[in-house]
Design a protein around this motif. Structure first.
Motif, PDB file in Angstrom:
ATOM      1  N   LYS A   1       0.840  -1.199   0.000  1.00 43.36           N
ATOM      2  CA  LYS A   1       0.000   0.000   0.000  1.00 43.36           C
ATOM      3  C   LYS A   1       0.875   1.250   0.000  1.00 43.36           C
ATOM      4  O   LYS A   1       0.428   2.308  -0.426  1.00 43.36           O
ATOM      5  N   ASP A   2       2.114   1.131   0.463  1.00 45.07           N
ATOM      6  CA  ASP A   2       3.083   2.216   0.277  1.00 45.07           C
ATOM      7  C   ASP A   2       4.325   1.592  -0.346  1.00 45.07           C
ATOM      8  O   ASP A   2       5.066   0.865   0.322  1.00 45.07           O
TER       9      ASP A   2
ATOM     10  N   VAL B   1      -0.011  -4.694   1.511  1.00 45.13           N
ATOM     11  CA  VAL B   1      -1.473  -4.629   1.519  1.00 45.13           C
ATOM     12  C   VAL B   1      -2.084  -5.662   2.453  1.00 45.13           C
ATOM     13  O   VAL B   1      -3.231  -5.531   2.856  1.00 45.13           O
TER      14      VAL B   1
ATOM     15  N   SER C   1      -1.750  -4.679  -8.169  1.00 43.73           N
ATOM     16  CA  SER C   1      -3.049  -4.001  -8.187  1.00 43.73           C
ATOM     17  C   SER C   1      -3.693  -4.000  -9.567  1.00 43.73           C
ATOM     18  O   SER C   1      -4.860  -3.666  -9.708  1.00 43.73           O
TER      19      SER C   1
END
Lengths: 324, 324
Positions: A23-24, A31, A200
């Protein structure tokens, strides 16, 4: 300080519940959480020496000088250490693996765990396990799991300070072994760090993430109960879910080779015949075949008969990263 | 009526956007719509004869008498026909394929499409294409797509009467071909009908379904535009998504064999070198390799060089089910 040196060893780890996607991206905050065990038989040994006479950082990996992106990634960790120690001294980093790199045995996990411990110690810092796990994570996400010993959980966390790994059962808790069927020792076409950025793009990744807490709970409980059957089911499901996401990314990532699939099928057949084995596959073609220690010989011998298996490496559950 | 007979031919079809999972298992109403093309070179020919002197229904498939579940499934369709025609006469059904059964070439699609047409005609019914598609669907979901000709869409629908397939482009619209790399002609371990019931056990199936309308739109547009590059990307993604769901079902369904993966990788390599080819795989080990007609010879010849490929069947786009 004009000079400081330290040597550390760390094991790679094999994930039972996989890490795939951040997520970063820059901080490598994942994630989803993940579970793993360290691999005793394999290790990276890294020596870091800071010396004010060194004009710049240098890296030697398995006796080969490394520059470019490989060195930059190491310098990134050294910079974090220097910042924390309030110094700007360059370092010489020397790292050796006792196992082939770039084949999905997660060499970067062992490498950055050993680097985090050696570099912080050489700089005079005394980081605790949690701080070391966070530091190692910055170099390679799964390296966070090679800092603690035994059976390890990496909690995803929301920011840099709470994304770290901890041991939830010691190595002695369960006599599990990993028989690694080596299919190829060629360098993989897409390294994990790049693959994470593609996760993603798969229409299946959101579902994989949403279901992760359930899989982690089942897997943790299976390990705490030493329940191999439950472990086998969830470990194979999780591995297949990660590869499902990889194969449905844009561009698609296929890490499996024909022999990978042959081992998957053999393992499923053997288990249905009563042998307690299961498979899990990282971002590479090799197949990690888990079994209770007493079945290692049978399992490794059978794996050697599968077409396309070049060698079988065997490893028990390993301890934490340590200074040597 | 004391007797009535009819003979029909239907082609199997290869799905570009796959059918996997039903929202009504008994009526075979699918969870998502699908797209396919009929396969000209392959067909099932079926003769149905109703005769009041027959004591019960009988089925001969490729010259072998079939009883049990195979016959029951045929009787199910005959019952729907008899109900509609207001008769209770038994039938003799004789069906022959010019291609191997049970290998993922969707023999049941051609079989139930031919059966629907032959049986309804033999019973004196005059069903239109939509009614035939609905009837065929009751025997095998994908058979609904073997009734219309050319490039076909099966709209999922909400109930029995609006779940049917229709042609959205004739066979002549685009000179596409299917080179089927036959990996094995053994009977598959889990037939599709059973597999569909497992789809909902995969944590990835909901995401596959939710994303299906997007994939259908992209694929339909690629076909209407004769855009091979766009077709390749969406067809491979959709096939990989279906197999992702299969592999992550409980129990897991692995239809791929090592040679299946070898063909997948070869096709991806050839395309990256400029050959317009893409793969799609049904519920079996064989790989359907699509290409524009003018590349059939190159593609088929290359496929024959891949380890584990036993033979290559070539087919153009086929027409609708028809009486002979």
């Amino acid at each position: 300080m004009t000079t400081g040196t330290a040597t550390a060893q760390a094991h790679p780890n094999i994930a039972f519940i996989k890490y795939w996607g951040n997520k970063d991206q820059e901080l490598r905050i994942p994630v989803n959480g993940s579970l793993s065990m360290n691999l005793d038989g394999l290790f990276t040994q890294t020596t870091v020496t800071f010396n004010t006479f060194f004009p710049k950082d240098s890296l030697t990996l398995n006796n080969k000088p490394i520059t470019g992106a490989g060195l930059d990634r190491v310098t990134g960790i050294l910079d974090l250490v220097r910042q924390r120690a309030g110094m700007n001294t360059s370092a010489e980093v020397r790292s050796d693996n006792n196992f082939p790199t770039g084949t999905g045995i997660a060499s970067s996990a062992a490498a950055f765990a050993a680097l985090a411990l050696a570099a912080s110690t050489a700089a005079g810092l005394h980081l605790d396990e949690q701080q070391l796990s966070i530091l190692a994570r910055r170099g390679s996400g799964s390296a966070s799991r090679s800092i603690p010993g035994g059976f390890v959980e990496w909690q995803a966390g929301a920011d840099n300070d709470d994304s770290y790994a901890f041991s939830f059962a010691p190595a002695e808790h369960w006599n599990l072994a990993d028989c690694i069927a080596v299919i190829s020792s060629e360098h993989k076409p897409t390294i994990s760090s790049q693959g994470h950025t593609l996760a993603s793009t798969s229409p299946l990744q959101a579902a994989r993430i949403a279901d992760a807490p359930r899989r982690i709970d089942i897997c943790r409980q299976a390990i705490l109960n030493c329940d191999f059957e439950a472990l086998a089911a969830i470990v194979e499901l999780d591995s297949d879910m990660m590869h499902a996401v990889m194969m449905t990314s844009t561009p698609a990532l296929f890490y499996w080779r024909p022999a990978t699939l042959a081992v998957i099928q053999a393992v499923r057949d053997w288990r249905s015949e009563g042998l307690p084995v299961c498979y899990t596959i990282d971002a590479g073609p090799n197949v990690h075949v888990l079994c209770p220690q007493e079945y290692v010989e049978t399992t490794a011998n059978r794996l050697r008969t599968v077409d396309g298996v070049q060698e079988v490496l065997v490893s028990k559950t390993g301890g934490p990263a340590k200074l040597v």
